[in-house]
Design an enzyme around this catalytic site. Structure first.
Site, mmCIF file in Angstrom:
data_model
loop_
_atom_site.group_PDB
_atom_site.id
_atom_site.type_symbol
_atom_site.label_atom_id
_atom_site.label_comp_id
_atom_site.label_asym_id
_atom_site.label_seq_id
_atom_site.Cartn_x
_atom_site.Cartn_y
_atom_site.Cartn_z
ATOM 1 C CG LEU A 1 10.970 -11.705 19.220
ATOM 2 C CD1 LEU A 1 9.494 -11.628 18.838
ATOM 3 C CD2 LEU A 1 11.454 -10.365 19.742
ATOM 4 C CE1 TYR A 2 17.246 -16.311 14.840
ATOM 5 C CE2 TYR A 2 16.796 -18.485 15.776
ATOM 6 C CZ TYR A 2 17.381 -17.694 14.807
ATOM 7 O OH TYR A 2 18.089 -18.288 13.795
ATOM 8 C CB ALA A 3 11.439 -19.563 17.589
#
Length: 426
Positions: A237-239
């Site tokens: 999700l960060y990416a």
């Protein structure tokens, strides 16, 4: 170019199966971005920060006291330009690892630098306060506030007509996204949009350099990673939030004429670093005699990272800032095409994590207790390697610090910092 998909038109000889595959791929991409967009709308408009759970509220927008003549005087003093060709820069995330180093570098060369940070407790805030004290000695004032606070952002631009913004504020960490996804949408997407909304309307519009991430390459297997490679397969999700930021940047550049430069950082390390990074907590655990996890890929594959020393990253940030062209909008309207770029900032020399541990063992003079295990499905990727030819061509980016030298500097700082009345388990 931010859109790295293959746009080559189909030839008449393509089979129905190939056409169907392309259609399915396009549908998958459309589905992904549609879901992400709906998520953004949900969090931005339907979940006020105060309604977050107790775990996320600590990173949500808080009310800060600001204003007054004394406060504005500190801001003007910090943002004052002292060199002939200097610029005035608003640095978001200034109490963070990269933000603090960039702020000091700007101030040392005669630029104006004002910091903004919300001092969240994703990791020990005392480390951020330590950086804040270091910056204060250099004449850099950090306004305590949140990038989601539109009123505060507008006020800062009223006090100082910043020529540039170095946007480094973000919710970091690949693994934590599985525990608290809301904080990533709140900071990395909603916060970025809020900043761009303010910047599009101020006069003059600032040029913006902002932190993307090497994580946008996701499941891409082609190495070294080039800015021309596909970035539509995020592994975390960060990416995904960082990739979404690149698409949002494209939109604000296209509609409002904002000059935007994205920087894809590759595993930054060094003194005053982040405690959630492997080199940092490996050092802590080796000294305490704790076992450290050494991940390996499928079939005992090597896990390696393109470790990039903080001083080299700072050079890249300043290079991008110095070559950023002016924004072209006025009154919130685009007047002419504006600059849009994205660069890799890495070291170009991937090092296996096992070698990282061996270097730390030599520097600390302690044998590590290693526990080799399979890499978990938490969003981490097995290998990163930066192609930096574009940054080298545009502003002479050339990293000069190898991992052993960089870690030596880090270990020296670590031992000094935590021996001066600090506790290593913080």
């Amino acid at each position: 170019m931010l859109h790295n998909m293959d746009n080559t038109p189909s030839s008449p000889g393509k089979s129905k199966m190939e056409k169907r595959t392309r259609w399915q791929t396009s549908l998958q991409k459309l589905t992904f971005w549609s879901i992400l967009s709906m998520g953004v709308i949900y969090f931005v408009f339907f979940r006020a920060p105060s309604s977050f759970t107790s775990d996320t509220s600590r990173r949500s927008l808080r009310t800060y006291g600001y204003g007054g003549a004394a406060w504005e005087k500190k801001i003007r003093s910090s943002a004052a330009v002292t060199s002939k060709n200097g610029v005035s820069v608003l640095v978001t995330g200034a109490a963070g690892f990269v933000g603090s180093h960039v702020s000091i570098a700007l101030k040392n060369r005669g630029d104006g630098a004002l910091g903004l940070d919300n001092f969240n407790d994703y990791y020990d805030p005392s480390l951020k306060r330590g950086r804040q004290a270091l910056l204060a000695k250099q004449g850099v004032f950090i306004v305590e506030g949140d990038i989601n606070d539109v009123s505060l952002l507008k006020k800062l631009f009223e006090v100082v007509p910043f020529t540039h913004v170095m946007h480094l504020a973000a919710q970091a960490g690949v693994r934590y996204a599985m525990e608290n996804p809301g904080s990533y949408v709140h900071s990395n997407i909603a916060g970025f949009v809020n900043l761009l909304e303010v910047c599009k309307s101020v006069e003059p519009q600032p040029a913006i350099v902002w932190a993307s991430s090497s994580s946008v390459y996701g499941l891409n297997t082609k190495v070294p990673f080039s800015e021309k490679d596909r970035t539509d397969q995020p592994a975390s999700l960060y990416a995904a939030t960082k990739k979404a930021g690149e698409e949002i940047a494209h939109t604000y550049n296209h509609i409002y004429g904002l000059s935007l430069t994205g920087l894809r950082f590759f595993t930054v390390y060094g003194p005053w670093g982040r405690p959630d990074m492997a080199y940092f907590f490996f050092t802590k655990d080796i000294l305490k005699g704790n076992t450290i996890p050494i991940f390996e890929g499928a079939n005992h594959g090597t896990v390696a990272r393109d470790f990039t020393y903080i001083d080299d990253i700072v050079k890249g940030c300043l290079g991008a800032l110095d070559t950023a062209e002016k924004s072209t909008g006025s009154g919130g309207k685009k007047r002419a095409p504006a600059q849009l770029r994205v660069f890799n900032l890495g070291n170009t020399s991937p090092v296996p994590v096992t070698d990282l541990v061996s270097i730390l063992e030599r520097l600390l003079k302690v044998k590590a207790k290693r526990n080799v295990m399979r890499m978990p499905r938490n969003g981490d990727v097995q290998f990163t390697h930066a192609n930096i030819s574009y940054a080298k061509r545009e502003f002479g980016y050339k990293p000069t610090t190898n991992l052993e030298t960089g870690l030596k500097n880090f270990v020296r700082w670590y031992l000094n910092y935590y021996s001066a009345g600090k506790k290593a388990d913080q």
